[in-house]
Every structure is written in C-alpha cells, then in structure tokens.
Design an enzyme around this catalytic site. Structure first.
Site, PDB file in Angstrom:
ATOM      1  N   THR A  44       5.201  96.130  38.161  1.00  0.00           N
ATOM      2  CA  THR A  44       5.368  96.604  39.526  1.00  0.00           C
ATOM      3  C   THR A  44       4.571  97.889  39.693  1.00  0.00           C
ATOM      4  O   THR A  44       4.155  98.512  38.716  1.00  0.00           O
ATOM      5  CB  THR A  44       6.842  96.900  39.857  1.00  0.00           C
ATOM      6  OG1 THR A  44       7.282  98.033  39.084  1.00  0.00           O
ATOM      7  CG2 THR A  44       7.736  95.705  39.551  1.00  0.00           C
ATOM      8  N   ILE A 108       8.273  99.586  35.543  1.00  0.00           N
ATOM      9  CA  ILE A 108       8.537 100.365  36.750  1.00  0.00           C
ATOM     10  C   ILE A 108       7.823 101.701  36.616  1.00  0.00           C
ATOM     11  O   ILE A 108       7.831 102.317  35.549  1.00  0.00           O
ATOM     12  CB  ILE A 108      10.057 100.560  36.980  1.00  0.00           C
ATOM     13  CG1 ILE A 108      10.305 101.324  38.294  1.00  0.00           C
ATOM     14  CG2 ILE A 108      10.727 101.243  35.797  1.00  0.00           C
ATOM     15  CD1 ILE A 108      11.764 101.326  38.721  1.00  0.00           C
ATOM     16  N   ILE A 139       8.292 101.879  31.176  1.00  0.00           N
ATOM     17  CA  ILE A 139       8.049 102.902  32.182  1.00  0.00           C
ATOM     18  C   ILE A 139       6.542 103.104  32.315  1.00  0.00           C
ATOM     19  O   ILE A 139       5.847 103.362  31.318  1.00  0.00           O
ATOM     20  CB  ILE A 139       8.728 104.231  31.805  1.00  0.00           C
ATOM     21  CG1 ILE A 139      10.218 104.006  31.504  1.00  0.00           C
ATOM     22  CG2 ILE A 139       8.541 105.242  32.930  1.00  0.00           C
ATOM     23  CD1 ILE A 139      11.004 103.364  32.620  1.00  0.00           C
ATOM     24  N   LYS A 140       6.039 102.997  33.539  1.00  0.00           N
ATOM     25  CA  LYS A 140       4.606 103.150  33.784  1.00  0.00           C
ATOM     26  C   LYS A 140       4.272 104.620  34.048  1.00  0.00           C
ATOM     27  O   LYS A 140       4.866 105.254  34.909  1.00  0.00           O
ATOM     28  CB  LYS A 140       4.162 102.293  34.975  1.00  0.00           C
ATOM     29  CG  LYS A 140       4.240 100.805  34.719  1.00  0.00           C
ATOM     30  CD  LYS A 140       3.775  99.991  35.916  1.00  0.00           C
ATOM     31  CE  LYS A 140       2.273  99.904  35.995  1.00  0.00           C
ATOM     32  NZ  LYS A 140       1.833  98.938  37.042  1.00  0.00           N
ATOM     33  N   ILE A 141       3.321 105.116  33.274  1.00  0.00           N
ATOM     34  CA  ILE A 141       2.845 106.492  33.420  1.00  0.00           C
ATOM     35  C   ILE A 141       1.329 106.447  33.560  1.00  0.00           C
ATOM     36  O   ILE A 141       0.653 105.812  32.749  1.00  0.00           O
ATOM     37  CB  ILE A 141       3.230 107.350  32.198  1.00  0.00           C
ATOM     38  CG1 ILE A 141       4.762 107.419  32.057  1.00  0.00           C
ATOM     39  CG2 ILE A 141       2.643 108.755  32.314  1.00  0.00           C
ATOM     40  CD1 ILE A 141       5.235 108.162  30.819  1.00  0.00           C
TER      41      ILE A 141
END
EC number: 2.2.1.2
Length: 367
Positions: A44, A108, A139-141
C-alpha cells in the site's frame, strides 16, 4: 492458478498486489487473487489509500464512528488504514507461515510528510508496527537521506521494513548498507534475526518516464534508447543484490539467522502505451525477487506475459552498457534520480493531503 503467473512463481518471482481496500478484502476478491493469480502479498501507499477511501461509501460508518469518539482526521486515517492492513495480514497468514515469513506480507507506509524527519519516522514505524500487531506486517520507509538511518534503527528494533522510493544504484547500495547495519545492531541487542525480513523497492516505470522525456529533448540517435532505462537500472540493481548476498558481511549475519533483503520491483505498471504492458514483469525475472503489480498489470500478465527466463550475467552486462549509453548521449542520470525521489515524496504528500481533506469532509457530513 494461471499458467503464466504460476510460471513466474516457479522461477522465484513473488507477485504482490499493489492495491488494498476494505471492499477488496470483504468481497473475497483478495483471496480469489491469491488462489487464481498467485498473489502472495500486498503493498500500500498513500495514493492507494486515497483511492480506496476518498469518495467511497465503504468507510462512511467507520469515519462516523471515529468522529463520534472525537478522533481527529489524522487518527481516523491511522485507524482506518491499520484496520485494513491488519485484516489483510490475517488473510495472508497461511501464506506467511508456509513461506517462513518471506511472503504473506502486507506493507503500510509511514506518513509521507515525515520523509525528511528521522526521529518521527522511527517513532511512527514503531507505532504502526504495534497498532497493526501482526507478524507479517512490513513498515514502508522511504529511502531519503533521513530515511536511511531510520531504516537501520527500525531493523535494529526487530521491525520488518519495506524500503520504498529507491531509484538509483547508489541509493540502493546505501539501502543495503542500512539494512546490514540494522541487522548487526539487532544481533548486538539480542534480537532474533530470523524474524526480521525486508525488501528494497526499486521503482521502474517512473525511470523510463523521466529519461524518455530527456531523450526526446535530445533527439536523433538518442531516441533509440527510449524505454530501456527502467529495465536496465533494475537489472543492474539485481547484480548488486547478488554481490551483497554473497559478501562476507552478509554471510556472517546469515550464520546468525539473518534473511536477505530481497529486491522488489515497484512502479511496474506501464505508463507509455507504446510499450508492451507486461514489459516490467517479463524482463525482470530472477530468484528471488518480488514484483508488486497493479491489478490491471496483473491481469495482463495472467493473459499474455512473455516470460523469457531468469536474468543472466549477460543481461547484467548489457544493462550497465545501456546505462552508460544513456549517460553518453547527455542524460544526467544523477539528476534524473534526484528529481524522481523528490517528486515521489511530493506525490505521496499530495495524495495524503487529499485523503486528509476527504476524510475531514466525510466526518463533517456526519455531524
């Protein structure tokens, strides 16, 4: 399973869907894509959540409930998005367990407005990880200058990370280093390395869009190089992947249970209609990689992909030659990648602001 998506899976390509919505989950369509299209994960981003929530009635009841409890718009969006990601994680749990954590992943992203704020990025990464509360969340960074140390710190905490908005090979090498540094710190902290997973999301079609524009401005023989930069850049990146997974540094971590950070091909929907609609899947087959595909591209792949087999050493050599040719005709690739990173952050910020506005309006209409 379709023959073509199964072939990709057999060759080591994990197909993740670049889309998520409450309707996709609740209708059973996500499970259908898993059983019929070899989908083994979901990604996402702010633009996807904006498309899922803004202007749709699916979330009206949840937004009204949040408003009745006095939640502000930021907290409402966090509640909506983490709920969807949590539900998707549950759908993918069997895939996650079967693949020993490599697939069955749902990503996300941290608030894009924090892309240049290391401290707050780390704080939100921890918060999102706790709120979703599922082992298979990622977790998207973003791979900005400030994002790199945040990636290391999140990995050191035992958080699985999807590093996003990678465009250049130089930046990819920095991402690899950030991941390895995180694993080394995690090991020092006594964290179980086998439970940490990561992917490095290299954007493909956006590279062609920017490079093609510059090639067209140059004209002449440079036009023959259109549509080649994105694939060449990604193929050269996989050569970098092979180099690091065979390095002494990673081998030492692997002996402690560490998993490789896989390359992920992002932005694989073709933006130029003159190009084959499956080109960013057909020519980026390798073991192991992730290809995160929009629904339209997934259906095209299932129908008529032309899978030519896995990338070879000759492909890597040709890719490097192509990038050299593009530079030699006058395209400043360093500037291309800088522009793409800046625009990538800006586009996600814009989508997030539009999502905030849409949820704010929806909440106001319930009063």
């Amino acid at each position: 399973m379709t023959e073509l998506t199964q072939k990709l899976s057999d060759l080591g390509v994990s197909l993740w869907l670049d889309d998520l919505s409450r309707a996709l989950i609740e209708s059973g369509d996500l499970e259908k894509l898993m059983s019929e299209r070899n989908i083994v994960g979901v990604t996402t981003n702010p633009a996807i959540f904006k498309a899922a929530i803004a202007g749709k009635s699916d979330y009206d009841a949840a937004i009204a409930d949040a408003a009745s409890r006095g939640l502000d718009v930021d907290d409402t969006i966090t509640e909506l998005t983490t709920a969807d990601v949590r539900s998707a994680c549950d759908v993918f749990k069997p895939t996650y367990e079967k693949s020993s954590g490599f697939d069955g992943r749902v990503s996300i992203e941290v608030d894009p407005r924090l892309a240049h704020d290391e401290e707050r990025t780390v704080e939100q990464a921890k918060s999102l990880h706790a709120l979703v509360d599922r082992e298979n969340v990622m977790i998207k960074i973003p791979a900005t200058d400030e994002g790199l140390p945040a990636i290391t710190r999140a990995i050191a905490e035992g958080i699985s990370v999807n590093v996003t908005l990678i465009f250049s090979l130089k930046r990819y090498r920095q991402v690899i280093d950030a991941y390895l540094a995180g694993l080394e710190k995690a090991a020092e902290n006594g964290v179980d390395l086998s439970r940490i997973h990561s992917v490095a999301s290299l954007f493909v079609s956006r590279v062609d869009s920017e490079v093609d524009k510059r090639l067209e401005a140059i004209g002449g023989d440079a036009l023959e190089l259109r549509g080649k930069a994105g694939l060449a850049n990604a193929q050269a990146a996989f050569a970098e992947y092979l180099e690091y997974v065979n390095s002494e540094r990673f081998s030492a971590l692997k002996a402690k249970g560490a998993n490789p950070q896989r390359a992920l091909w992002a932005s694989t929907g073709v933006k130029n209609e003159a190009y084959p609609d499956t080109m960013y899947v057909d020519r980026l087959v390798a073991n192991p990689v992730v290809n995160t595909v929009p629904g339209k591209t997934l259906e095209a792949v299932a129908d008529h992909a032309r899978v030519e087999g896995s990338l070879t050493e000759s492909d890597f050599a040709a890719a490097r030659t192509t990038l050299e040719k593009i530079s030699s005709v006058g395209v400043d690739l360093d500037d291309v990648f800088a522009v793409l990173e800046r625009e990538g952050v800006e586009k996600f910020e814009t989508a997030w602001e539009e999502l905030l506005s849409a949820v704010r309006d929806a909440a106001a209409s319930t009063k």
